[in-house]
Design an enzyme around this catalytic site. Sequence first.
Site, PDB file in Angstrom:
ATOM      1  NE  ARG A  53     -30.346  48.843  67.425  1.00 57.11           N
ATOM      2  CZ  ARG A  53     -29.146  49.351  67.687  1.00 57.11           C
ATOM      3  NH1 ARG A  53     -29.004  50.469  68.385  1.00 57.11           N
ATOM      4  NH2 ARG A  53     -28.052  48.761  67.256  1.00 57.11           N
ATOM      5  NE  ARG A  90     -34.436  41.954  68.662  1.00 58.30           N
ATOM      6  CZ  ARG A  90     -33.618  42.822  68.031  1.00 58.30           C
ATOM      7  NH1 ARG A  90     -33.085  43.820  68.697  1.00 58.30           N
ATOM      8  NH2 ARG A  90     -33.352  42.673  66.751  1.00 58.30           N
ATOM      9  CG  ASP A 243     -26.626  40.955  67.319  1.00 57.91           C
ATOM     10  OD1 ASP A 243     -26.140  41.535  66.325  1.00 57.91           O
ATOM     11  OD2 ASP A 243     -27.404  41.500  68.122  1.00 57.91           O
ATOM     12  CG  ASN A 253     -23.287  42.406  63.468  1.00 55.20           C
ATOM     13  OD1 ASN A 253     -23.752  42.715  64.568  1.00 55.20           O
ATOM     14  ND2 ASN A 253     -22.878  43.316  62.601  1.00 55.20           N
TER      15      ASN A 253
HETATM   16  O1  MRU Z   1     -31.389  44.427  65.703  1.00 54.74           O
HETATM   17  P1  MRU Z   1     -30.412  45.215  66.496  1.00 54.74           P
HETATM   18  O2  MRU Z   1     -30.417  46.667  66.178  1.00 54.74           O
HETATM   19  O3  MRU Z   1     -30.533  44.940  67.985  1.00 54.74           O
HETATM   20  O4  MRU Z   1     -29.003  44.653  66.036  1.00 54.74           O
HETATM   21  C1  MRU Z   1     -27.828  45.210  66.554  1.00 54.74           C
HETATM   22  C2  MRU Z   1     -26.603  44.657  65.944  1.00 54.74           C
HETATM   23  O5  MRU Z   1     -26.648  43.846  65.058  1.00 54.74           O
HETATM   24  C3  MRU Z   1     -25.296  45.092  66.528  1.00 54.74           C
HETATM   25  O6  MRU Z   1     -24.308  45.141  65.546  1.00 54.74           O
HETATM   26  C4  MRU Z   1     -24.880  44.096  67.609  1.00 54.74           C
HETATM   27  O7  MRU Z   1     -25.916  43.929  68.542  1.00 54.74           O
HETATM   28  C5  MRU Z   1     -23.659  44.508  68.308  1.00 54.74           C
HETATM   29  S1  MRU Z   1     -24.015  45.827  69.445  1.00 54.74           S
HETATM   30  C6  MRU Z   1     -22.628  46.226  70.300  1.00 54.74           C
END
Ligand code: MRU
Length: 366
Positions: A53, A90, A243, A253
Amino acid sequence: MNIDGTHYRSLWYNHDDDVLEIIDQRWLPHKLVIQPVATLEEFAAAIVEMRVRGAPLIGATAAYGVALAMKLDPSDSALDQVCAFLSKTRPTAINLQWALNRCRTHLAPLSVSDRAAAALQLAHDIADEDVEINHKIGEHGLALIKEIQARKKPGETINVLTHCNAGWIATVDRGTATSPMYLAHDAGIPIHVWVGETRPRNQGALTAWELGSHGVPHTYITDNAGGHLMQRGQVDMVIVGVDRATRSGDICNKIGTYLKALSARDNNVPFYAALPSPTIDWTVRDGVSEIPIEQRNAREATHIWGRNSTGEVNEVQLTPDGTPGGNPAFDVTPARLVTGLITERGVTGASEDDLLGLFPEFKEAV
Ligand code: MRU
């Protein structure tokens, strides 16, 4: 990152067995489970189920998925199919589409006989570049931490608040939001990190695990505590990951980031977003209307995973039977609430002009 003295990336290629290995993050921080990913279905499941993730890590994983597909069948149709298949895993983190587009652009013009080796090399390059980018983000973010330090009394602690996990395990190594924190700590700057739990999946526990492994002082807080701490002057700056950023500087994010930004603005706390350039979607201007927000299974809200007193990792139910749940996984913080964007090319304002100042090659990309 080091775990018990051994350096790990979040994924690595096992050349002996010719297979990708990942750390299955569903078990962190309680168990370190290392898994091979050997089929395309396993690649897709690893991303969907969040065994891997974090935006940059999802992108790197997808590139290795393309490499596997090209090893099995390097034809044009197989290239199209794997990109279409993995792109559905995703929806929000743009790094996934970025990596797949890069693979397709690089591999499509090559002869079929060259594709397997080129795809694997490209996946290695994407992984290595991520580590390099994150190191640069760390250096630029460190300069911001030093500016705050210069305004404080000698020896006074700098309190940084972060949300979710934009750390080592959300990337290939080093992390984005956490990269400046590690460098500051290593430089002897007295830093302390407020780590928001980040319900429903509690990625804050991953951040706490990482920071603890590196010896960075930190405190795990409930998501609702951030505004309170800011009101009391206990937060000097916020640094979060991203993200997907728009070309105008909106940042999408993990859910809850927007509320942190609102509290930060109300309390004059600088709010920074750390992002590698592959996280910028140059085709999008308005984050709220244009970025797709992943809606995850409501069970993540109505239930919770944790380790019980006998050491077993289990899920328990929080709500009455049958309670309807909702689980939007990301939110958008408008550019006007963002003090600055920390990129590999430097820190800039959250606006189209400022971003294009650092990345002029994307002027026409809209
Ligand atoms: O759902 P996730 O755990 O994949 O979400 C991750 C985040 O929101 C992080 O803050 C984002 O991907 C930045 S990672 C460097």
